[in-house]
Design a protein around this motif. Structure first.
Motif, PDB file in Angstrom:
ATOM      1  N   VAL A 173      39.956  45.055  36.849  1.00  0.00           N
ATOM      2  CA  VAL A 173      38.624  45.128  37.463  1.00  0.00           C
ATOM      3  C   VAL A 173      38.206  43.743  37.939  1.00  0.00           C
ATOM      4  O   VAL A 173      37.720  43.572  39.058  1.00  0.00           O
ATOM      5  CB  VAL A 173      37.587  45.714  36.475  1.00  0.00           C
ATOM      6  N   PHE A 174      38.400  42.736  37.094  1.00  0.00           N
ATOM      7  CA  PHE A 174      38.042  41.357  37.446  1.00  0.00           C
ATOM      8  C   PHE A 174      38.739  40.947  38.737  1.00  0.00           C
ATOM      9  O   PHE A 174      38.158  40.285  39.596  1.00  0.00           O
ATOM     10  CB  PHE A 174      38.445  40.410  36.310  1.00  0.00           C
ATOM     11  N   GLY A 175      40.014  41.327  38.876  1.00  0.00           N
ATOM     12  CA  GLY A 175      40.799  40.970  40.052  1.00  0.00           C
ATOM     13  C   GLY A 175      40.256  41.522  41.350  1.00  0.00           C
ATOM     14  O   GLY A 175      40.530  40.980  42.425  1.00  0.00           O
ATOM     15  N   HIS A 176      39.472  42.590  41.294  1.00  0.00           N
ATOM     16  CA  HIS A 176      38.864  43.152  42.504  1.00  0.00           C
ATOM     17  C   HIS A 176      37.693  42.299  42.998  1.00  0.00           C
ATOM     18  O   HIS A 176      37.289  42.406  44.152  1.00  0.00           O
ATOM     19  CB  HIS A 176      38.373  44.577  42.258  1.00  0.00           C
ATOM     20  N   TYR A 177      37.147  41.469  42.124  1.00  0.00           N
ATOM     21  CA  TYR A 177      35.950  40.699  42.460  1.00  0.00           C
ATOM     22  C   TYR A 177      36.193  39.201  42.619  1.00  0.00           C
ATOM     23  O   TYR A 177      35.384  38.521  43.238  1.00  0.00           O
ATOM     24  CB  TYR A 177      34.865  40.927  41.389  1.00  0.00           C
ATOM     25  N   PHE A 178      37.285  38.687  42.035  1.00  0.00           N
ATOM     26  CA  PHE A 178      37.496  37.240  42.013  1.00  0.00           C
ATOM     27  C   PHE A 178      38.909  36.874  42.441  1.00  0.00           C
ATOM     28  O   PHE A 178      39.867  37.486  41.982  1.00  0.00           O
ATOM     29  CB  PHE A 178      37.267  36.678  40.602  1.00  0.00           C
ATOM     30  N   GLU A 179      39.015  35.833  43.286  1.00  0.00           N
ATOM     31  CA  GLU A 179      40.321  35.249  43.600  1.00  0.00           C
ATOM     32  C   GLU A 179      40.743  34.329  42.456  1.00  0.00           C
ATOM     33  O   GLU A 179      41.894  34.322  42.051  1.00  0.00           O
ATOM     34  CB  GLU A 179      40.254  34.474  44.911  1.00  0.00           C
ATOM     35  N   ASP A 180      39.793  33.535  41.963  1.00  0.00           N
ATOM     36  CA  ASP A 180      40.005  32.651  40.816  1.00  0.00           C
ATOM     37  C   ASP A 180      38.975  33.031  39.762  1.00  0.00           C
ATOM     38  O   ASP A 180      37.828  33.343  40.085  1.00  0.00           O
ATOM     39  CB  ASP A 180      39.785  31.178  41.190  1.00  0.00           C
ATOM     40  N   TYR A 181      39.381  32.976  38.512  1.00  0.00           N
ATOM     41  CA  TYR A 181      38.425  33.252  37.445  1.00  0.00           C
ATOM     42  C   TYR A 181      37.366  32.157  37.410  1.00  0.00           C
ATOM     43  O   TYR A 181      37.680  30.982  37.581  1.00  0.00           O
ATOM     44  CB  TYR A 181      39.116  33.285  36.086  1.00  0.00           C
ATOM     45  N   PRO A 182      36.126  32.520  37.137  1.00  0.00           N
ATOM     46  CA  PRO A 182      35.118  31.492  36.874  1.00  0.00           C
ATOM     47  C   PRO A 182      35.302  30.944  35.457  1.00  0.00           C
ATOM     48  O   PRO A 182      36.130  31.452  34.691  1.00  0.00           O
ATOM     49  CB  PRO A 182      33.796  32.270  36.993  1.00  0.00           C
ATOM     50  N   ALA A 183      34.538  29.938  35.118  1.00  0.00           N
ATOM     51  CA  ALA A 183      34.469  29.500  33.726  1.00  0.00           C
ATOM     52  C   ALA A 183      33.782  30.630  32.960  1.00  0.00           C
ATOM     53  O   ALA A 183      32.799  31.204  33.434  1.00  0.00           O
ATOM     54  CB  ALA A 183      33.670  28.205  33.623  1.00  0.00           C
ATOM     55  N   LEU A 184      34.325  30.991  31.799  1.00  0.00           N
ATOM     56  CA  LEU A 184      33.821  32.145  31.049  1.00  0.00           C
ATOM     57  C   LEU A 184      33.568  31.800  29.590  1.00  0.00           C
ATOM     58  O   LEU A 184      34.236  30.935  29.019  1.00  0.00           O
ATOM     59  CB  LEU A 184      34.846  33.298  31.069  1.00  0.00           C
ATOM     60  N   ALA A 185      32.645  32.516  28.996  1.00  0.00           N
ATOM     61  CA  ALA A 185      32.450  32.503  27.549  1.00  0.00           C
ATOM     62  C   ALA A 185      32.184  33.946  27.134  1.00  0.00           C
ATOM     63  O   ALA A 185      31.573  34.714  27.879  1.00  0.00           O
ATOM     64  CB  ALA A 185      31.274  31.616  27.152  1.00  0.00           C
ATOM     65  N   LEU A 186      32.673  34.329  25.956  1.00  0.00           N
ATOM     66  CA  LEU A 186      32.509  35.684  25.447  1.00  0.00           C
ATOM     67  C   LEU A 186      31.723  35.634  24.142  1.00  0.00           C
ATOM     68  O   LEU A 186      32.035  34.828  23.253  1.00  0.00           O
ATOM     69  CB  LEU A 186      33.877  36.333  25.202  1.00  0.00           C
TER      70      LEU A 186
END
Length: 140
Positions: A97-110
């Motif tokens: 799902v993430f791949g449909h919205y982003f070319e590169d991952y943003p900085a993330l925290a969970l």
């Protein structure tokens, strides 16, 4: 707008996120927490983390697109989940799902939290986007 992924050699190689994103130019858009509320005001797909995650990303993309940007302009996200184990057990479909919205991952925290405003919520995201000047001009 220039964007540079920061991945220091002294840190483990990131998987599914980036350690940092350096951006020059543009304006900062602060993204309020979005849950999986659909256009009717109800949470979509109660009990289905992956479908809720997709709705959340769609909600964030809608906010960013209103400024003339795209989801690729999102540089930082905080992910809040009701159940960390559920999130980890769905990493592959969530990554798709993430791949449909982003070319590169943003900085993330969970973060695992013990409750959301709407009880059916399984995931909420909030963060920052940087919208380039050329994108803002095209949006007007």
């Amino acid at each position: 707008m220039e964007r540079q992924i920061i991945s220091p050699p002294g840190l483990a190689e990131p998987r599914g996120f980036n350690h940092g994103v350096l951006v020059e130019g543009g304006k900062t858009l602060y993204l309020a927490g979005q849950d999986a509320t659909g256009p009717d005001g109800d949470i979509v797909a109660p009990g289905d983390l992956v479908t809720q995650f997709e709705q959340v990303l769609e909600n964030l993309a809608t906010v960013v697109e209103e400024t003339g940007g795209t989801s690729n302009d999102i540089v930082k996200l905080n992910i809040f989940v009701a159940d960390r184990k559920m999130y980890r057990s769905n990493l592959e479909p969530l990554g798709e799902v993430f791949g449909h919205y982003f070319e590169d991952y943003p900085a993330l925290a969970l973060f695992e939290v013990n409750g959301f405003f709407k009880e059916e919520t399984l995931v909420e995201l909030e963060g920052f986007a940087v919208i380039g000047e050329e994108e803002q001009t095209n949006a007007q």
